[in-house]
Design a protein around this motif. Structure first.
Motif, PDB file in Angstrom:
ATOM      1  N   THR A  33      20.618   2.024   0.263  1.00 25.65           N
ATOM      2  CA  THR A  33      20.814   1.640  -1.134  1.00 25.65           C
ATOM      3  C   THR A  33      19.509   1.194  -1.807  1.00 25.65           C
ATOM      4  N   LYS A  34      18.459   0.874  -0.991  1.00 29.21           N
ATOM      5  CA  LYS A  34      17.188   0.419  -1.547  1.00 29.21           C
ATOM      6  C   LYS A  34      16.065   1.447  -1.388  1.00 29.21           C
ATOM      7  N   GLN A  35      16.379   2.537  -0.727  1.00 30.33           N
ATOM      8  CA  GLN A  35      15.335   3.513  -0.419  1.00 30.33           C
ATOM      9  C   GLN A  35      14.774   4.212  -1.651  1.00 30.33           C
ATOM     10  N   LYS A  36      15.631   4.540  -2.603  1.00 27.64           N
ATOM     11  CA  LYS A  36      15.196   5.329  -3.747  1.00 27.64           C
ATOM     12  C   LYS A  36      14.043   4.649  -4.503  1.00 27.64           C
ATOM     13  N   GLU A  37      14.208   3.396  -4.855  1.00 29.08           N
ATOM     14  CA  GLU A  37      13.160   2.677  -5.589  1.00 29.08           C
ATOM     15  C   GLU A  37      11.895   2.542  -4.760  1.00 29.08           C
ATOM     16  N   ARG A  38      12.053   2.399  -3.462  1.00 30.97           N
ATOM     17  CA  ARG A  38      10.885   2.221  -2.592  1.00 30.97           C
ATOM     18  C   ARG A  38      10.145   3.545  -2.378  1.00 30.97           C
ATOM     19  N   TYR A  39      10.876   4.630  -2.362  1.00 32.19           N
ATOM     20  CA  TYR A  39      10.204   5.928  -2.299  1.00 32.19           C
ATOM     21  C   TYR A  39       9.462   6.216  -3.612  1.00 32.19           C
ATOM     22  N   LYS A  40      10.001   5.750  -4.723  1.00 33.58           N
ATOM     23  CA  LYS A  40       9.323   5.931  -6.009  1.00 33.58           C
ATOM     24  C   LYS A  40       7.957   5.220  -6.003  1.00 33.58           C
ATOM     25  N   ASP A  41       7.893   4.061  -5.326  1.00 33.47           N
ATOM     26  CA  ASP A  41       6.610   3.357  -5.214  1.00 33.47           C
ATOM     27  C   ASP A  41       5.612   4.161  -4.399  1.00 33.47           C
ATOM     28  N   VAL A  42       6.110   4.920  -3.409  1.00 35.20           N
ATOM     29  CA  VAL A  42       5.218   5.794  -2.635  1.00 35.20           C
ATOM     30  C   VAL A  42       4.562   6.808  -3.562  1.00 35.20           C
ATOM     31  N   LEU A  43       5.348   7.381  -4.463  1.00 35.90           N
ATOM     32  CA  LEU A  43       4.806   8.356  -5.423  1.00 35.90           C
ATOM     33  C   LEU A  43       3.726   7.719  -6.294  1.00 35.90           C
ATOM     34  N   THR A  44       3.984   6.487  -6.728  1.00 31.37           N
ATOM     35  CA  THR A  44       3.015   5.780  -7.572  1.00 31.37           C
ATOM     36  C   THR A  44       1.717   5.505  -6.828  1.00 31.37           C
ATOM     37  N   TYR A  45       1.838   5.025  -5.591  1.00 33.02           N
ATOM     38  CA  TYR A  45       0.644   4.670  -4.821  1.00 33.02           C
ATOM     39  C   TYR A  45      -0.160   5.913  -4.429  1.00 33.02           C
ATOM     40  N   PHE A  81       6.136  -3.777  14.488  1.00 38.60           N
ATOM     41  CA  PHE A  81       6.988  -4.753  15.170  1.00 38.60           C
ATOM     42  C   PHE A  81       7.918  -5.490  14.208  1.00 38.60           C
ATOM     43  N   ASN A  82       7.614  -5.433  12.914  1.00 45.23           N
ATOM     44  CA  ASN A  82       8.361  -6.239  11.960  1.00 45.23           C
ATOM     45  C   ASN A  82       8.314  -5.559  10.588  1.00 45.23           C
ATOM     46  N   ILE A  83       9.490  -5.195  10.055  1.00 38.25           N
ATOM     47  CA  ILE A  83       9.518  -4.482   8.770  1.00 38.25           C
ATOM     48  C   ILE A  83       8.974  -5.346   7.637  1.00 38.25           C
ATOM     49  N   SER A  84       9.140  -6.664   7.754  1.00 36.89           N
ATOM     50  CA  SER A  84       8.621  -7.548   6.702  1.00 36.89           C
ATOM     51  C   SER A  84       7.098  -7.472   6.605  1.00 36.89           C
ATOM     52  N   ARG A 113      17.425  13.885  -2.554  1.00 30.92           N
ATOM     53  CA  ARG A 113      18.621  13.771  -1.694  1.00 30.92           C
ATOM     54  C   ARG A 113      19.477  12.578  -2.116  1.00 30.92           C
ATOM     55  N   LEU A 114      18.799  11.472  -2.372  1.00 29.03           N
ATOM     56  CA  LEU A 114      19.518  10.252  -2.757  1.00 29.03           C
ATOM     57  C   LEU A 114      20.161  10.397  -4.136  1.00 29.03           C
ATOM     58  N   ASP A 115      19.468  11.096  -5.037  1.00 29.92           N
ATOM     59  CA  ASP A 115      20.050  11.365  -6.359  1.00 29.92           C
ATOM     60  C   ASP A 115      21.330  12.199  -6.224  1.00 29.92           C
ATOM     61  N   LYS A 116      21.247  13.222  -5.382  1.00 32.60           N
ATOM     62  CA  LYS A 116      22.406  14.091  -5.156  1.00 32.60           C
ATOM     63  C   LYS A 116      23.551  13.307  -4.517  1.00 32.60           C
ATOM     64  N   LEU A 117      23.191  12.440  -3.578  1.00 34.14           N
ATOM     65  CA  LEU A 117      24.208  11.629  -2.905  1.00 34.14           C
ATOM     66  C   LEU A 117      24.876  10.680  -3.896  1.00 34.14           C
ATOM     67  N   PHE A 146       5.565   3.918   2.510  1.00 33.07           N
ATOM     68  CA  PHE A 146       6.390   5.029   3.000  1.00 33.07           C
ATOM     69  C   PHE A 146       7.236   4.567   4.196  1.00 33.07           C
ATOM     70  N   GLN A 147       6.598   3.882   5.142  1.00 28.83           N
ATOM     71  CA  GLN A 147       7.331   3.364   6.297  1.00 28.83           C
ATOM     72  C   GLN A 147       8.368   2.332   5.877  1.00 28.83           C
ATOM     73  N   TYR A 148       7.984   1.520   4.891  1.00 24.73           N
ATOM     74  CA  TYR A 148       8.897   0.492   4.376  1.00 24.73           C
ATOM     75  C   TYR A 148      10.144   1.142   3.792  1.00 24.73           C
ATOM     76  N   ALA A 149       9.958   2.214   3.024  1.00 26.29           N
ATOM     77  CA  ALA A 149      11.085   2.934   2.432  1.00 26.29           C
ATOM     78  C   ALA A 149      11.957   3.568   3.513  1.00 26.29           C
ATOM     79  N   GLN A 150      11.313   4.188   4.485  1.00 24.52           N
ATOM     80  CA  GLN A 150      12.058   4.857   5.561  1.00 24.52           C
ATOM     81  C   GLN A 150      12.942   3.883   6.344  1.00 24.52           C
ATOM     82  N   ASN A 151      12.459   2.687   6.538  1.00 28.20           N
ATOM     83  CA  ASN A 151      13.171   1.711   7.365  1.00 28.20           C
ATOM     84  C   ASN A 151      14.053   0.764   6.553  1.00 28.20           C
ATOM     85  N   SER A 152      14.224   1.054   5.272  1.00 32.94           N
ATOM     86  CA  SER A 152      15.051   0.216   4.408  1.00 32.94           C
ATOM     87  C   SER A 152      16.506   0.675   4.422  1.00 32.94           C
ATOM     88  N   MET A 153      17.374  -0.173   3.907  1.00 31.97           N
ATOM     89  CA  MET A 153      18.770   0.213   3.712  1.00 31.97           C
ATOM     90  C   MET A 153      18.802   1.364   2.705  1.00 31.97           C
TER      91      MET A 153
END
Length: 296
Positions: free
Chosen positions: A226-238, A180-183, A268-272, A217-224
């Protein structure tokens, strides 16, 4: 017939009141008491009557040798009536007032025990639990060889488990409301991180380690974007943390899917980003003024 019953009820009530007024306990209350009478009720386990008499007796014993034991017994009468907040106050007052008493150690223990008994359920505010834990630890520090030491250690463990369950449920609540809330996704990850640091040996950590991957993962998917790349990297770490600590986790396969998707998204984001930089470079080159060459 009904009238007779009513009359009989009131007659019985009057007799009960008269009998109560004439009881030894009532006489002691009206005409004063002594420590022997209070102690007799105490020995019988009549905690209420003993407490009432000790309470009336203590002010008159100020400065006498009987004052110490009267206050000690009075504190116990409240404890046995499960009035733990009251007994905690009385036991604390006792060991502070009679610091050299033979009963000071027991009184300090009973103060901590009363606080322990008065702690709320895990789903309520745990301020009192923290106070109880600190008091139990203070007792252990003050009397490391006490016969109560093991009991205190066990109670500290019980209270820590209560705090652990509270923190676990809070982290789960953020996760459950995340749709219900991305935060809430971000709050869930933060809460789980805090839990893992505070309770590294908890039985809940395997489940929470997976939920952290999912929430991130959900947080990264629902982010802007421009912020997705760093948040997806955290998914890899976790995901790697989950794999390292719980290699046999039932949730590992699902976590691997999120790991692989995150890797693809990062690529994909790196290529973009590369394409955007190349496009910007071309635009800059096109907008750069042409050099003027002089004729010979």
């Amino acid at each position: 017939m009904q009238q007779r019953r009513i009359v009989g009820f009131f007659c019985g009530l009057v007799l009960a009141v008269l009998f109560s007024a004439c009881s030894p306990f009532s006489k002691l209350q009206k005409h004063g008491t002594d420590d022997k009478a209070a102690l007799e009720y105490y020995k019988k386990g009549d905690w209420y009557k003993a407490g009432v008499l000790f309470e009336e007796l203590i002010p008159r014993l100020r400065g006498s040798s009987e004052q110490e034991m009267s206050q000690f017994y009075y504190a116990y009468t409240q404890y046995h009536q499960q009035l733990y907040a009251v007994s905690a106050t009385l036991f604390k007052k006792f060991y502070e007032t009679f610091a050299r008493s033979d009963y000071a150690q027991e009184s300090m223990y009973m103060y901590a025990l009363s606080l322990y008994k008065d702690t709320p359920k895990y789903n309520l505010d745990q301020s009192n639990t923290l106070v109880a834990m600190a008091s139990l630890q203070d007792f252990v520090n003050a009397y490391p060889e006490s016969k109560y030491r093991d009991d205190c250690t066990k109670m500290i463990g019980d209270l820590r488990k209560k705090l652990e369950t509270k923190a676990y449920e809070r982290a789960k609540l953020y996760y459950k409301t995340s749709s219900f809330n991305i935060s809430s996704l971000k709050s869930s990850v933060v809460a789980i991180n805090n839990f893992q640091k505070e309770f590294p040996d908890s039985e809940f950590n395997e489940e929470l380690a997976y939920l952290k991957v999912d929430a991130q993962f959900q947080y990264a998917q629902n982010s802007m974007e421009t912020k997705q790349k760093e948040r997806y990297k955290d998914v890899l770490t976790y995901h790697q943390e989950l794999t390292d600590k719980f290699p046999k986790s039932a949730n590992l396969r699902q976590s691997e899917k999120m790991f692989e998707t995150s890797q693809k998204e990062i690529e994909r984001l790196d290529k973009l980003e590369k394409e955007i930089k190349e496009l910007q470079q071309k635009q800059n080159d096109a907008n750069r003024p042409a050099k003027v060459t002089s004729a010979n």
